[in-house]
Design a protein around this motif. Structure first.
Motif, PDB file in Angstrom:
ATOM      1  N   VAL A   1     -18.646  15.037  32.381  1.00 63.39           N
ATOM      2  CA  VAL A   1     -17.676  14.146  33.026  1.00 63.39           C
ATOM      3  C   VAL A   1     -17.066  14.850  34.240  1.00 63.39           C
ATOM      4  O   VAL A   1     -17.143  16.075  34.364  1.00 63.39           O
ATOM      5  CB  VAL A   1     -16.556  13.721  32.047  1.00 63.39           C
ATOM      6  CG1 VAL A   1     -17.105  12.848  30.949  1.00 63.39           C
ATOM      7  CG2 VAL A   1     -15.864  14.938  31.463  1.00 63.39           C
ATOM      8  N   ARG A   2     -16.471  14.064  35.117  1.00 63.97           N
ATOM      9  CA  ARG A   2     -15.841  14.646  36.306  1.00 63.97           C
ATOM     10  C   ARG A   2     -14.605  15.443  35.909  1.00 63.97           C
ATOM     11  O   ARG A   2     -13.775  14.962  35.140  1.00 63.97           O
ATOM     12  CB  ARG A   2     -15.432  13.530  37.271  1.00 63.97           C
ATOM     13  CG  ARG A   2     -16.613  12.895  37.965  1.00 63.97           C
ATOM     14  CD  ARG A   2     -16.190  11.878  38.993  1.00 63.97           C
ATOM     15  NE  ARG A   2     -15.187  12.429  39.882  1.00 63.97           N
ATOM     16  CZ  ARG A   2     -14.244  11.700  40.470  1.00 63.97           C
ATOM     17  NH1 ARG A   2     -14.171  10.420  40.270  1.00 63.97           N
ATOM     18  NH2 ARG A   2     -13.365  12.275  41.277  1.00 63.97           N
ATOM     19  N   ALA A   3     -14.504  16.644  36.453  1.00 64.80           N
ATOM     20  CA  ALA A   3     -13.381  17.517  36.136  1.00 64.80           C
ATOM     21  C   ALA A   3     -12.980  18.304  37.376  1.00 64.80           C
ATOM     22  O   ALA A   3     -13.777  18.508  38.291  1.00 64.80           O
ATOM     23  CB  ALA A   3     -13.747  18.470  35.005  1.00 64.80           C
ATOM     24  N   GLY A   4     -11.743  18.756  37.369  1.00 63.82           N
ATOM     25  CA  GLY A   4     -11.250  19.576  38.462  1.00 63.82           C
ATOM     26  C   GLY A   4     -11.674  21.023  38.292  1.00 63.82           C
ATOM     27  O   GLY A   4     -12.379  21.396  37.346  1.00 63.82           O
ATOM     28  N   ASP A   5     -11.241  21.876  39.220  1.00 58.38           N
ATOM     29  CA  ASP A   5     -11.608  23.291  39.188  1.00 58.38           C
ATOM     30  C   ASP A   5     -11.054  24.010  37.964  1.00 58.38           C
ATOM     31  O   ASP A   5     -11.624  24.990  37.494  1.00 58.38           O
ATOM     32  CB  ASP A   5     -11.111  23.988  40.459  1.00 58.38           C
ATOM     33  CG  ASP A   5     -11.812  23.454  41.704  1.00 58.38           C
ATOM     34  OD1 ASP A   5     -12.950  22.941  41.563  1.00 58.38           O
ATOM     35  OD2 ASP A   5     -11.226  23.541  42.804  1.00 58.38           O
ATOM     36  N   THR A   6      -9.934  23.543  37.434  1.00 60.07           N
ATOM     37  CA  THR A   6      -9.304  24.197  36.284  1.00 60.07           C
ATOM     38  C   THR A   6      -9.873  23.724  34.953  1.00 60.07           C
ATOM     39  O   THR A   6      -9.472  24.223  33.910  1.00 60.07           O
ATOM     40  CB  THR A   6      -7.790  23.933  36.289  1.00 60.07           C
ATOM     41  OG1 THR A   6      -7.562  22.534  36.187  1.00 60.07           O
ATOM     42  CG2 THR A   6      -7.141  24.480  37.543  1.00 60.07           C
ATOM     43  N   GLY A   7     -10.778  22.751  34.975  1.00 58.24           N
ATOM     44  CA  GLY A   7     -11.357  22.247  33.742  1.00 58.24           C
ATOM     45  C   GLY A   7     -10.663  21.016  33.203  1.00 58.24           C
ATOM     46  O   GLY A   7     -11.020  20.505  32.148  1.00 58.24           O
ATOM     47  N   ARG A   8      -9.677  20.549  33.915  1.00 60.31           N
ATOM     48  CA  ARG A   8      -8.969  19.334  33.490  1.00 60.31           C
ATOM     49  C   ARG A   8      -9.740  18.109  33.987  1.00 60.31           C
ATOM     50  O   ARG A   8     -10.167  18.053  35.134  1.00 60.31           O
ATOM     51  CB  ARG A   8      -7.560  19.340  34.067  1.00 60.31           C
ATOM     52  CG  ARG A   8      -6.706  18.226  33.562  1.00 60.31           C
ATOM     53  CD  ARG A   8      -5.239  18.640  33.638  1.00 60.31           C
ATOM     54  NE  ARG A   8      -4.371  17.535  33.318  1.00 60.31           N
ATOM     55  CZ  ARG A   8      -4.030  17.201  32.087  1.00 60.31           C
ATOM     56  NH1 ARG A   8      -4.496  17.892  31.075  1.00 60.31           N
ATOM     57  NH2 ARG A   8      -3.225  16.188  31.863  1.00 60.31           N
ATOM     58  N   LEU A   9      -9.915  17.123  33.100  1.00 57.70           N
ATOM     59  CA  LEU A   9     -10.703  15.940  33.430  1.00 57.70           C
ATOM     60  C   LEU A   9      -9.918  14.965  34.291  1.00 57.70           C
ATOM     61  O   LEU A   9      -8.692  14.909  34.225  1.00 57.70           O
ATOM     62  CB  LEU A   9     -11.138  15.210  32.155  1.00 57.70           C
ATOM     63  CG  LEU A   9     -11.921  16.008  31.128  1.00 57.70           C
ATOM     64  CD1 LEU A   9     -12.318  15.096  29.980  1.00 57.70           C
ATOM     65  CD2 LEU A   9     -13.141  16.638  31.732  1.00 57.70           C
ATOM     66  N   TYR A  10     -10.653  14.184  35.080  1.00 58.08           N
ATOM     67  CA  TYR A  10     -10.061  13.065  35.804  1.00 58.08           C
ATOM     68  C   TYR A  10     -10.075  11.886  34.837  1.00 58.08           C
ATOM     69  O   TYR A  10     -11.060  11.185  34.705  1.00 58.08           O
ATOM     70  CB  TYR A  10     -10.865  12.726  37.058  1.00 58.08           C
ATOM     71  CG  TYR A  10     -10.882  13.825  38.095  1.00 58.08           C
ATOM     72  CD1 TYR A  10      -9.703  14.326  38.611  1.00 58.08           C
ATOM     73  CD2 TYR A  10     -12.072  14.353  38.548  1.00 58.08           C
ATOM     74  CE1 TYR A  10      -9.719  15.339  39.560  1.00 58.08           C
ATOM     75  CE2 TYR A  10     -12.100  15.350  39.501  1.00 58.08           C
ATOM     76  CZ  TYR A  10     -10.910  15.843  40.000  1.00 58.08           C
ATOM     77  OH  TYR A  10     -10.929  16.834  40.941  1.00 58.08           O
ATOM     78  N   GLY A  11      -9.006  11.670  34.131  1.00 56.75           N
ATOM     79  CA  GLY A  11      -8.962  10.650  33.084  1.00 56.75           C
ATOM     80  C   GLY A  11      -9.184  11.315  31.742  1.00 56.75           C
ATOM     81  O   GLY A  11      -8.840  12.479  31.552  1.00 56.75           O
ATOM     82  N   SER A  12      -9.734  10.589  30.792  1.00 62.64           N
ATOM     83  CA  SER A  12     -10.023  11.162  29.486  1.00 62.64           C
ATOM     84  C   SER A  12     -11.312  10.560  28.941  1.00 62.64           C
ATOM     85  O   SER A  12     -11.810   9.563  29.443  1.00 62.64           O
ATOM     86  CB  SER A  12      -8.864  10.917  28.515  1.00 62.64           C
ATOM     87  OG  SER A  12      -8.699   9.540  28.302  1.00 62.64           O
ATOM     88  N   VAL A  13     -11.842  11.184  27.908  1.00 64.28           N
ATOM     89  CA  VAL A  13     -13.073  10.724  27.282  1.00 64.28           C
ATOM     90  C   VAL A  13     -12.721   9.634  26.281  1.00 64.28           C
ATOM     91  O   VAL A  13     -11.821   9.798  25.452  1.00 64.28           O
ATOM     92  CB  VAL A  13     -13.794  11.893  26.579  1.00 64.28           C
ATOM     93  CG1 VAL A  13     -15.012  11.404  25.825  1.00 64.28           C
ATOM     94  CG2 VAL A  13     -14.187  12.946  27.595  1.00 64.28           C
ATOM     95  N   THR A  14     -13.427   8.502  26.350  1.00 65.51           N
ATOM     96  CA  THR A  14     -13.155   7.384  25.454  1.00 65.51           C
ATOM     97  C   THR A  14     -14.183   7.342  24.321  1.00 65.51           C
ATOM     98  O   THR A  14     -15.225   8.001  24.383  1.00 65.51           O
ATOM     99  CB  THR A  14     -13.210   6.051  26.220  1.00 65.51           C
ATOM    100  OG1 THR A  14     -14.537   5.855  26.711  1.00 65.51           O
ATOM    101  CG2 THR A  14     -12.221   6.032  27.371  1.00 65.51           C
ATOM    102  N   ALA A  15     -13.883   6.543  23.318  1.00 63.28           N
ATOM    103  CA  ALA A  15     -14.794   6.381  22.189  1.00 63.28           C
ATOM    104  C   ALA A  15     -16.106   5.743  22.635  1.00 63.28           C
ATOM    105  O   ALA A  15     -17.175   6.086  22.127  1.00 63.28           O
ATOM    106  CB  ALA A  15     -14.137   5.541  21.101  1.00 63.28           C
ATOM    107  N   ALA A  16     -16.047   4.829  23.596  1.00 61.34           N
ATOM    108  CA  ALA A  16     -17.268   4.196  24.094  1.00 61.34           C
ATOM    109  C   ALA A  16     -18.181   5.220  24.770  1.00 61.34           C
ATOM    110  O   ALA A  16     -19.412   5.163  24.620  1.00 61.34           O
ATOM    111  CB  ALA A  16     -16.918   3.074  25.072  1.00 61.34           C
TER     112      ALA A  16
END
Length: 149
Positions: free
Chosen positions: A81-96
């Motif tokens: 998934v898309r993430a920033g340089d620090t490892g934090r995601l843009y949004g969150s991972v969903t069940a789908a």
């Protein structure tokens, strides 16, 4: 208030079940969200249709649930998934997204409502995810969330 569930509700029942709930819970939450319909004699005839549809897509029995559990737990599920340089995601991972990742890893098709996340998945790393396949069977697998290039 007597209602007929159209979707699975944790702690209450499965689709097609006729349950008695408090008036406010039914009127303010279950009915507007589409989780249930009001009980009437005519609606009770629809219960068979709902239960037949549920039976077609549900785990057949305990043996089948254990078989699917073995398939899921043998998988190596990775999700980029898309993430920033620090490892934090843009949004969150969903069940789908998790269900799609399991399917692309060669696993069975799952219902996203049966996936139980440990909390919000908002950074890269490994997470333990549970899938409730049957009232007595819960499969657990590790989801590896990585940053997409």
């Amino acid at each position: 208030m007597k209602i007929i569930l159209t979707q699975e509700v944790n702690g209450l029942g499965a689709p097609g079940d006729i349950v008695e709930v408090k008036d406010g819970y039914g009127r303010n939450y279950l009915l507007p969200q589409g989780f249930a319909i009001k009980w009437t004699r005519g609606a009770e005839k629809q219960v068979d249709v709902i239960k037949r549809a549920r039976g077609a897509r549900e785990i057949r029995d305990l043996g089948h649930a254990n078989e699917v559990k073995g398939q899921i737990e043998a998988l190596s599920v990775k999700l980029a998934v898309r993430a920033g340089d620090t490892g934090r995601l843009y949004g969150s991972v969903t069940a789908a997204e998790i269900v799609d990742a399991v399917r692309s890893a060669g696993g069975p098709a799952l219902d996203r409502r049966r996936v139980q996340l440990p909390g919000a998945v908002k950074s890269v790393g490994d997470y333990k995810v549970q899938v409730k396949l049957h009232p007595d069977v819960t499969a657990t697998f590790t989801l590896a969330v990585t940053a997409a290039k």
